[in-house]
Design an enzyme around this catalytic site. Structure first.
Site, PDB file in Angstrom:
ATOM      1  N   LYS A  70       0.946  -1.331  -0.090  1.00  5.41           N
ATOM      2  CA  LYS A  70      -0.088  -0.057  -0.090  1.00  5.41           C
ATOM      3  C   LYS A  70       0.905   1.149   0.020  1.00  5.41           C
ATOM      4  O   LYS A  70       1.801   1.259   0.852  1.00  5.41           O
ATOM      5  CB  LYS A  70      -0.872  -0.008   1.327  1.00  5.41           C
ATOM      6  CG  LYS A  70      -1.816   1.637   1.142  1.00  5.41           C
ATOM      7  CD  LYS A  70      -2.714   1.429   2.172  1.00  5.41           C
ATOM      8  CE  LYS A  70      -2.354   2.083   3.762  1.00  5.41           C
ATOM      9  NZ  LYS A  70      -3.768   2.281   4.585  1.00  5.41           N
ATOM     10  N   GLN A  83     -11.841   9.168   9.847  1.00  2.00           N
ATOM     11  CA  GLN A  83     -11.928   7.743  10.351  1.00  2.00           C
ATOM     12  C   GLN A  83     -12.936   7.552  11.269  1.00  2.00           C
ATOM     13  O   GLN A  83     -13.489   6.330  11.431  1.00  2.00           O
ATOM     14  CB  GLN A  83     -10.552   7.454  11.099  1.00  2.00           C
ATOM     15  CG  GLN A  83      -9.282   7.537  10.073  1.00  2.00           C
ATOM     16  CD  GLN A  83      -9.125   6.606   8.702  1.00  2.00           C
ATOM     17  OE1 GLN A  83      -9.779   5.458   8.898  1.00  2.00           O
ATOM     18  NE2 GLN A  83      -8.646   7.215   7.739  1.00  2.00           N
ATOM     19  N   THR A  93      -2.494   6.780  16.550  1.00  4.15           N
ATOM     20  CA  THR A  93      -0.730   6.785  16.600  1.00  4.15           C
ATOM     21  C   THR A  93      -0.109   5.437  15.666  1.00  4.15           C
ATOM     22  O   THR A  93      -0.153   4.522  16.001  1.00  4.15           O
ATOM     23  CB  THR A  93      -0.074   6.728  18.242  1.00  4.15           C
ATOM     24  OG1 THR A  93      -0.712   7.731  18.920  1.00  4.15           O
ATOM     25  CG2 THR A  93       1.346   6.826  18.044  1.00  4.15           C
TER      26      THR A  93
HETATM   27  P1  NAD Z   1      -8.273  13.590  10.267  1.00  8.62           P
HETATM   28  O1  NAD Z   1      -7.225  14.591   9.484  1.00  8.62           O
HETATM   29  O2  NAD Z   1      -9.731  13.439   9.234  1.00  8.62           O
HETATM   30  O3  NAD Z   1      -8.788  13.962  12.000  1.00  8.62           O
HETATM   31  C1  NAD Z   1      -7.756  14.166  12.734  1.00  8.62           C
HETATM   32  C2  NAD Z   1      -8.551  14.211  14.056  1.00  8.62           C
HETATM   33  O4  NAD Z   1      -7.520  14.247  15.047  1.00  8.62           O
HETATM   34  C3  NAD Z   1      -9.376  15.187  14.271  1.00  8.62           C
HETATM   35  O5  NAD Z   1     -10.600  14.809  15.069  1.00  8.62           O
HETATM   36  C4  NAD Z   1      -8.948  16.308  15.036  1.00  8.62           C
HETATM   37  O6  NAD Z   1      -9.629  16.893  15.903  1.00  8.62           O
HETATM   38  C5  NAD Z   1      -7.928  15.498  15.879  1.00  8.62           C
HETATM   39  N1  NAD Z   1      -6.580  16.086  16.306  1.00  8.62           N
HETATM   40  C6  NAD Z   1      -5.567  16.576  15.650  1.00  8.62           C
HETATM   41  N2  NAD Z   1      -4.542  17.023  16.353  1.00  8.62           N
HETATM   42  C7  NAD Z   1      -5.279  16.997  17.580  1.00  8.62           C
HETATM   43  C8  NAD Z   1      -4.656  17.663  18.874  1.00  8.62           C
HETATM   44  N3  NAD Z   1      -3.557  18.080  18.864  1.00  8.62           N
HETATM   45  N4  NAD Z   1      -5.482  17.295  19.975  1.00  8.62           N
HETATM   46  C9  NAD Z   1      -6.653  16.519  20.056  1.00  8.62           C
HETATM   47  N5  NAD Z   1      -7.063  15.968  18.710  1.00  8.62           N
HETATM   48  C10 NAD Z   1      -6.512  16.317  17.639  1.00  8.62           C
HETATM   49  O7  NAD Z   1      -7.653  12.484  10.383  1.00  8.62           O
HETATM   50  P2  NAD Z   1      -8.293  10.784  10.236  1.00  8.62           P
HETATM   51  O8  NAD Z   1      -8.235  10.407   8.720  1.00  8.62           O
HETATM   52  O9  NAD Z   1      -9.632  10.759  10.958  1.00  8.62           O
HETATM   53  O10 NAD Z   1      -7.097   9.999  11.014  1.00  8.62           O
HETATM   54  C11 NAD Z   1      -7.042  10.256  12.269  1.00  8.62           C
HETATM   55  C12 NAD Z   1      -5.607   9.694  12.746  1.00  8.62           C
HETATM   56  O11 NAD Z   1      -5.451   7.998  12.701  1.00  8.62           O
HETATM   57  C13 NAD Z   1      -4.436  10.123  11.882  1.00  8.62           C
HETATM   58  O12 NAD Z   1      -3.441  10.580  12.699  1.00  8.62           O
HETATM   59  C14 NAD Z   1      -4.018   8.980  10.975  1.00  8.62           C
HETATM   60  O13 NAD Z   1      -2.633   9.085  10.846  1.00  8.62           O
HETATM   61  C15 NAD Z   1      -4.485   7.852  11.563  1.00  8.62           C
HETATM   62  N6  NAD Z   1      -4.852   6.553  11.191  1.00  8.62           N
HETATM   63  C16 NAD Z   1      -4.114   5.417  11.650  1.00  8.62           C
HETATM   64  C17 NAD Z   1      -4.630   4.437  11.174  1.00  8.62           C
HETATM   65  C18 NAD Z   1      -4.206   2.998  11.604  1.00  8.62           C
HETATM   66  O14 NAD Z   1      -4.104   1.825  11.077  1.00  8.62           O
HETATM   67  N7  NAD Z   1      -3.522   2.942  13.128  1.00  8.62           N
HETATM   68  C19 NAD Z   1      -5.431   4.248   9.893  1.00  8.62           C
HETATM   69  C20 NAD Z   1      -5.698   5.475   9.231  1.00  8.62           C
HETATM   70  C21 NAD Z   1      -5.571   6.521   9.968  1.00  8.62           C
END
Ligand code: NAD
Length: 321
Positions: A67, A138, A221
């Site tokens: 990916k 997400q 994370t």
């Molecule tokens: P997004 O940009 O749509 O949303 C980000 C979210 O994080 C929002 O709710 C925002 O308010 C919050 N946020 C950002 N900075 C913050 C802070 N300092 N304090 C509190 N809240 C904060 O992102 P998304 O697509 O929803 O993804 C969310 C996270 O999940 C990303 O960091 C992404 O890298 C991670 N992710 C992880 C996996 C995995 O497999 N573990 C897969 C996809 C995404």
């Protein structure tokens, strides 16, 4: 090779399909039948983007591939998904490309499936309230997959920007569940299962806030430096992950390991519990944490299902490379 568009992928892969595929590949990872290759993830110094590759080989399901993609934080303002992903599947017998599969919807459903698998195998059977920390792209996927795992009766949520909680309210209501926006103290007091899905770099939940019996799926994370919970929570919890090496280096456990709160050997693969259900019996008081770092094999697992279903449905497009 076949091309499977985002539209065809969405029509092909249900939440249940994603759950089964991810559960199965986690089990294969625990037996050594499937393994992930080292992750490449780089800040490219443009558009604040993180770009990289996640790849692996699943011998149980003959899925080989990569990916590619990453995270472009400015995309939402352009009406695009911040995560951009494409999956390339190869034939394990010949190395020839088998399919190019749109990976954006797949990333969301496979990430939600991972926390759902953790809830299914680790959370208290009587969990009734789901708490979600974060309300980005997400989060609604997480909500929909999680509430199917337990007799959830209500959803509470917190987000740094409360106006973004509307997408979660709509998702909860569409599943027939009451929804309440709350502060983080209230969320921890009320939720039996908590999912964190933010891009945060500091703890949002403290050890003092977490009640005995809570299951926490830390899903945000996935990079060095990011953090969502107090490392002291991990020190007092039964800790599981998709991939122990990733957990200790780029996952939520990285801080607890670096600061000596937990030893990396204490981080167990959830696949071991899937393969041997009796190997973990949670007490009602135990705090369980799932560190969902996101592995390439999850992507390959759902992309493989998308390819099979799209070919069956006639929605994949065949090309000669
Ligand atoms: P997004 O940009 O749509 O949303 C980000 C979210 O994080 C929002 O709710 C925002 O308010 C919050 N946020 C950002 N900075 C913050 C802070 N300092 N304090 C509190 N809240 C904060 O992102 P998304 O697509 O929803 O993804 C969310 C996270 O999940 C990303 O960091 C992404 O890298 C991670 N992710 C992880 C996996 C995995 O497999 N573990 C897969 C996809 C995404």
């Amino acid at each position: 090779m076949q091309i499977v568009s985002e539209k065809a992928v969405k029509a092909a892969v249900s939440r249940a399909d994603a759950f089964t595929a991810v559960e199965s590949v986690f089990a294969a990872m625990a037996t050594g039948q499937a393994w992930n290759f080292p992750v490449v993830r780089e800040a490219i110094g443009h558009a604040d983007a993180l770009y990289g590759f996640k790849s692996g080989f699943d011998r149980d399901h003959m899925a080989l591939g990569v990916k590619s993609g990453g995270y472009w934080p400015g995309n939402a303002a352009r009406g695009l998904t911040n995560h951009q992903s494409t999956v390339l599947l190869f034939d394990p017998d010949t190395g020839q490309p088998r399919a190019l599969v749109g990976g954006n919807y797949l990333t969301a459903v496979r990430t939600a499936a991972a926390s759902a698998v953790s809830i299914q195998h680790l959370a208290r059977p009587d969990a009734k309230t789901l708490g979600i920390v974060g309300a980005g792209h997400q989060a609604p996927f997480q909500l929909r997959a999680a509430v199917e795992q337990r007799p959830i009766e209500r959803v509470v949520a917190w987000n740094r920007s409360p106006e973004r909680l509307e997408s979660l309210r709509e998702a909860a209501q569409a599943m027939g569940l009451p929804f309440e926006a709350v502060d983080r103290d209230t969320l921890c007091e009320q939720a039996d299962v908590i999912i964190t899905i933010t891009s945060c770099f500091e703890p949002l939940l403290t050890r003092e806030q977490i009640r005995p019996g809570t299951h926490i799926a830390c899903m945000g994370t996935d990079t060095a430096g990011k953090q969502e919970i107090d490392p002291a929570i991990l020190a007092s919890a039964e800790v599981f992950t998709d991939d122990p090496t990733q957990a200790a280096t780029i996952g939520e456990c990285q801080h607890a390991v670096a600061q000596g709160h937990i030893h990396r050997d204490a981080i167990r693969p959830v696949g071991g519990v899937i393969g041997e259900p009796g190997s973990f019996r949670r007490s009602a008081e135990a705090i369980t944490v799932f560190d969902g770092t996101g592995v390439g094999l999850q992507d390959l697992a759902v992309a493989r299902v998308a390819l099979e279903r799209a070919v069956e449905a006639g929605t994949a497009v065949r090309i000669d490379l």
